[in-house]
Design an enzyme around this catalytic site. Structure first.
Site, PDB file in Angstrom:
ATOM      1  N   SER A 150       6.511  -6.939   8.887  1.00  0.00           N
ATOM      2  CA  SER A 150       7.510  -6.180   8.139  1.00  0.00           C
ATOM      3  C   SER A 150       8.855  -6.211   8.870  1.00  0.00           C
ATOM      4  CB  SER A 150       6.999  -4.762   7.893  1.00  0.00           C
ATOM      5  OG  SER A 150       7.753  -4.117   6.896  1.00  0.00           O
ATOM      6  N   ASP A 227       1.317  -6.093  -2.257  1.00  0.00           N
ATOM      7  CA  ASP A 227       2.192  -5.340  -1.363  1.00  0.00           C
ATOM      8  C   ASP A 227       3.167  -4.498  -2.196  1.00  0.00           C
ATOM      9  OD1 ASP A 227       4.264  -4.599   0.505  1.00  0.00           O
ATOM     10  OD2 ASP A 227       3.621  -6.253   1.803  1.00  0.00           O
ATOM     11  N   HIS A 259       0.247  -4.021   2.355  1.00  0.00           N
ATOM     12  CA  HIS A 259       1.172  -4.082   3.489  1.00  0.00           C
ATOM     13  C   HIS A 259       0.549  -3.542   4.777  1.00  0.00           C
ATOM     14  CE1 HIS A 259       5.386  -4.717   4.652  1.00  0.00           C
ATOM     15  NE2 HIS A 259       5.373  -3.570   5.314  1.00  0.00           N
TER      16      HIS A 259
END
Length: 281
Positions: A150, A227, A259
């Site tokens: 991320s 996600d 995620h």
């Protein structure tokens, strides 16, 4: 530079997870980090694989949740797991939101006076490698790779692209691939860097790949198609730019994955082996 102090140690897969703290001159505060030393490190120098975590994380999330140590042990790679921002500075507004300030350093060097301690780029690229080479003779910091998740995937990609001479390979899980065009990136960049958009582009992987396109090692990205943050991540923008420049990219869409660290742990072995191939050549 102050020698890091070991504060915890746990044996795992015949190697050791060790946690350290040190004072960072770059950030102006005390910081913590983890190293997983594979068993091979007791008798010879081993290469280093840096992990950069995502928003809200510390140096502890990855080491406990990612399941990386088993393959790092067998491949003979040290894992270096860093924190995501300065801590304990008590800057006004640093903890007002989860996506900015503490736990959200975005791996850049802030230029705005209020956030002058937010220099995670220099911490990752300059301070930590020197700290490791000065204090851990069993780590070969000249053989290094980098990956992350991320915000940390954003950090890994941008740091790699700007330092192709320092890292053998890069990979990312669900990276923020085009932050100048998403709310997370726009919030962070406007506060840390000001309003000059050309300064923002220096920390955007999709912009940087056009500038530093002499990439020889394949970039590996795993992205879950379930996600919830795809509108923030925009991997297709990075993919389009890489394709137009013939930059080697393997972007794997993983059906049904989100995620979370459950997703990361599922494909972690592939990423460790991706880096092992580059590090052990």
């Amino acid at each position: 530079m102050e020698k890091p102090e070991e504060i915890n140690s746990w044996k795992m897969f015949e190697g050791y997870n060790k946690r350290y703290k040190h004072f960072s001159p770059t950030l102006g505060c005390s910081m913590k980090f983890h190293i997983y030393f594979p068993p091979k490190s007791s008798s010879q120098k081993v290469p280093v694989l840096y992990w950069l975590s995502g928003l809200t994380c510390t140096d502890e999330n990855f080491i406990a949740k990612a399941g990386a140590q088993r393959v790092a042990s067998s491949e003979g790679i040290a894992l270096v797991v860093l924190d995501t921002s300065p801590r304990g500075l008590n800057v006004e507004g640093e903890a007002d939101s989860w996506d900015f300030g503490v736990g959200a350093g975005f791996y850049l060097n802030a230029t705005q006076e209020k956030w002058k301690n937010w220099r995670m780029y220099d911490y990752v690229v300059k301070e930590i490698p020197k700290l490791l080479s000065d204090n851990f003779q069993n780590l070969d910091t000249s053989r290094a790779s980098i990956f992350g998740h991320s915000m940390g995937g954003h950090g890994a990609l941008t740091i790699y692209l700007k330092n192709l001479d320092k890292y053998k390979s890069v990979s990312a899980f669900s990276p923020i691939a085009n932050p100048i065009n998403c709310p997370w990136g726009q919030k962070a960049f406007s506060n840390y860097l000001g309003n000059n958009k050309s300064d923002w582009e220096e920390y955007d992987a999709t912009c940087l790949v056009s500038k530093y396109s002499k990439v020889s090692a394949t970039i590996l990205i795993d992205q879950g198609d379930a996600d919830n943050f795809l509108d923030q991540l925009m991997p297709h923008k990075f993919e389009e730019t890489c394709r137009s420049l013939n930059v080697p990219l393997l972007l794997r869409w993983q059906p049904g994955y989100d995620h979370s660290y459950f997703f990361i742990a599922t494909f972690m072995d592939d990423h460790i082996r991706h880096h092992a191939q580059a590090l052990n050549l």
